[in-house]
Design an enzyme around this catalytic site. Structure first.
Site, short mmCIF file in Angstrom:
data_model
loop_
_atom_site.label_atom_id
_atom_site.label_comp_id
_atom_site.label_asym_id
_atom_site.label_seq_id
_atom_site.Cartn_x
_atom_site.Cartn_y
_atom_site.Cartn_z
N CYS A 9 4.15 39.79 49.39
CA CYS A 9 3.90 39.95 47.96
C CYS A 9 2.50 40.55 47.79
CB CYS A 9 4.09 38.64 47.19
SG CYS A 9 2.93 37.34 47.60
N ASN A 12 -0.27 37.08 48.39
CA ASN A 12 0.13 36.13 49.46
C ASN A 12 -0.33 34.70 49.16
OD1 ASN A 12 -0.36 35.71 53.07
ND2 ASN A 12 1.48 35.39 51.87
N CYS A 14 1.27 33.14 45.97
CA CYS A 14 2.30 32.57 45.07
C CYS A 14 3.71 32.75 45.62
CB CYS A 14 2.22 33.20 43.68
SG CYS A 14 0.65 32.91 42.82
N ARG A 15 4.25 33.98 45.53
CA ARG A 15 5.67 34.19 45.82
C ARG A 15 6.02 34.20 47.31
NH1 ARG A 15 5.92 39.61 42.60
NH2 ARG A 15 3.83 39.60 43.52
N SER A 16 5.29 35.02 48.11
CA SER A 16 5.71 35.13 49.52
C SER A 16 5.45 33.83 50.31
CB SER A 16 5.10 36.36 50.21
OG SER A 16 3.71 36.31 50.24
N ASP A 129 5.96 37.81 38.93
CA ASP A 129 4.76 37.22 39.52
C ASP A 129 4.27 36.03 38.69
OD1 ASP A 129 2.41 36.66 40.78
OD2 ASP A 129 1.91 38.77 41.11
P1 4NP Z 1 1.47 36.76 44.48
O1 4NP Z 1 0.69 36.60 43.10
O2 4NP Z 1 1.51 38.24 44.77
O3 4NP Z 1 2.85 36.22 44.19
O4 4NP Z 1 0.72 35.97 45.52
C1 4NP Z 1 -0.62 37.08 42.89
C2 4NP Z 1 -1.69 36.38 43.35
C3 4NP Z 1 -2.99 36.84 43.09
C4 4NP Z 1 -3.16 38.00 42.37
C5 4NP Z 1 -2.07 38.72 41.93
C6 4NP Z 1 -0.79 38.26 42.19
N1 4NP Z 1 -4.47 38.48 42.08
O5 4NP Z 1 -4.57 39.48 41.34
O6 4NP Z 1 -5.43 37.90 42.55
#
Ligand code: 4NP
Length: 160
Positions: A9, A12, A14-16, A129
């Site tokens: 994702c 790295n 939240c989702r993955s 997300d």
């Molecule tokens: P993820 O979510 O891709 O599901 O881990 C996010 C986590 C952090 C950020 C964006 C999306 N960020 O912009 O820091």
């Protein structure tokens, strides 16, 4: 033969990592830990070394799923040779992973695809997300359902 699965994702956190933890849990339940290895990575570098997001940890705790020792890392070109299944949580992640490819690389659609391709009936292209909308419950629902489909696919591929 052993299957290596990488969920990707953006951050790295939240989702993955949620998909990594849920899929590892299912693999363990199925007694296939020796046959299937699981990891996750991000395309953005903001959270390298961080544990999963509090929202991901909370929902995994609610379902009794371990995320022990998990830390965010960046996806790299070497991952194409280390993983037979690279599952991107959304289309933008897929695009960014494709940018790592070199001219000489040959990547089959069975190696690199989006998570929602596992759940075509949902009519949803991307795992949304939760970092931005906070809906970790909906993401968990998709992740759990998709991981079960992926496990069946890999069992078939490995003739297990
Ligand atoms: P993820 O979510 O891709 O599901 O881990 C996010 C986590 C952090 C950020 C964006 C999306 N960020 O912009 O820091």
């Amino acid at each position: 033969m052993k299957a290596h699965v990488l969920f990707v994702c953006l951050g790295n956190i939240c989702r993955s990592p949620m998909a990594e933890a849920v899929f590892r849990h299912l693999v363990k339940e199925a007694g296939l830990e020796q046959q299937i290895a699981v990891d996750s990575a991000g395309t953005g570098d903001w959270h390298i070394g961080h544990p999963p997001h509090e929202g991901t940890r909370r929902i995994l705790d609610e379902h009794g799923i371990s995320y022990e020792g998990m830390k965010a890392r960046l996806v790299t070109h070497d991952d194409f040779s280390g993983f037979e299944y690279i599952v991107c949580m959304d289309g933008s992640n897929l695009k960014n992973v494709r940018k790592l490819l070199k001219k000489e690389d040959h990547v089959a659609s069975s190696q690199l695809f989006t998570f929602m391709e596992l759940l075509p009936g949902r009519g949803v292209a991307d795992v949304p997300d939760p970092y931005f909308d906070g809906n970790f419950t909906y993401v968990y629902e998709l992740v759990d359902e998709g991981c079960r489909v992926l496990l069946e696919r890999i069992k078939k591929d490995l003739q297990l």
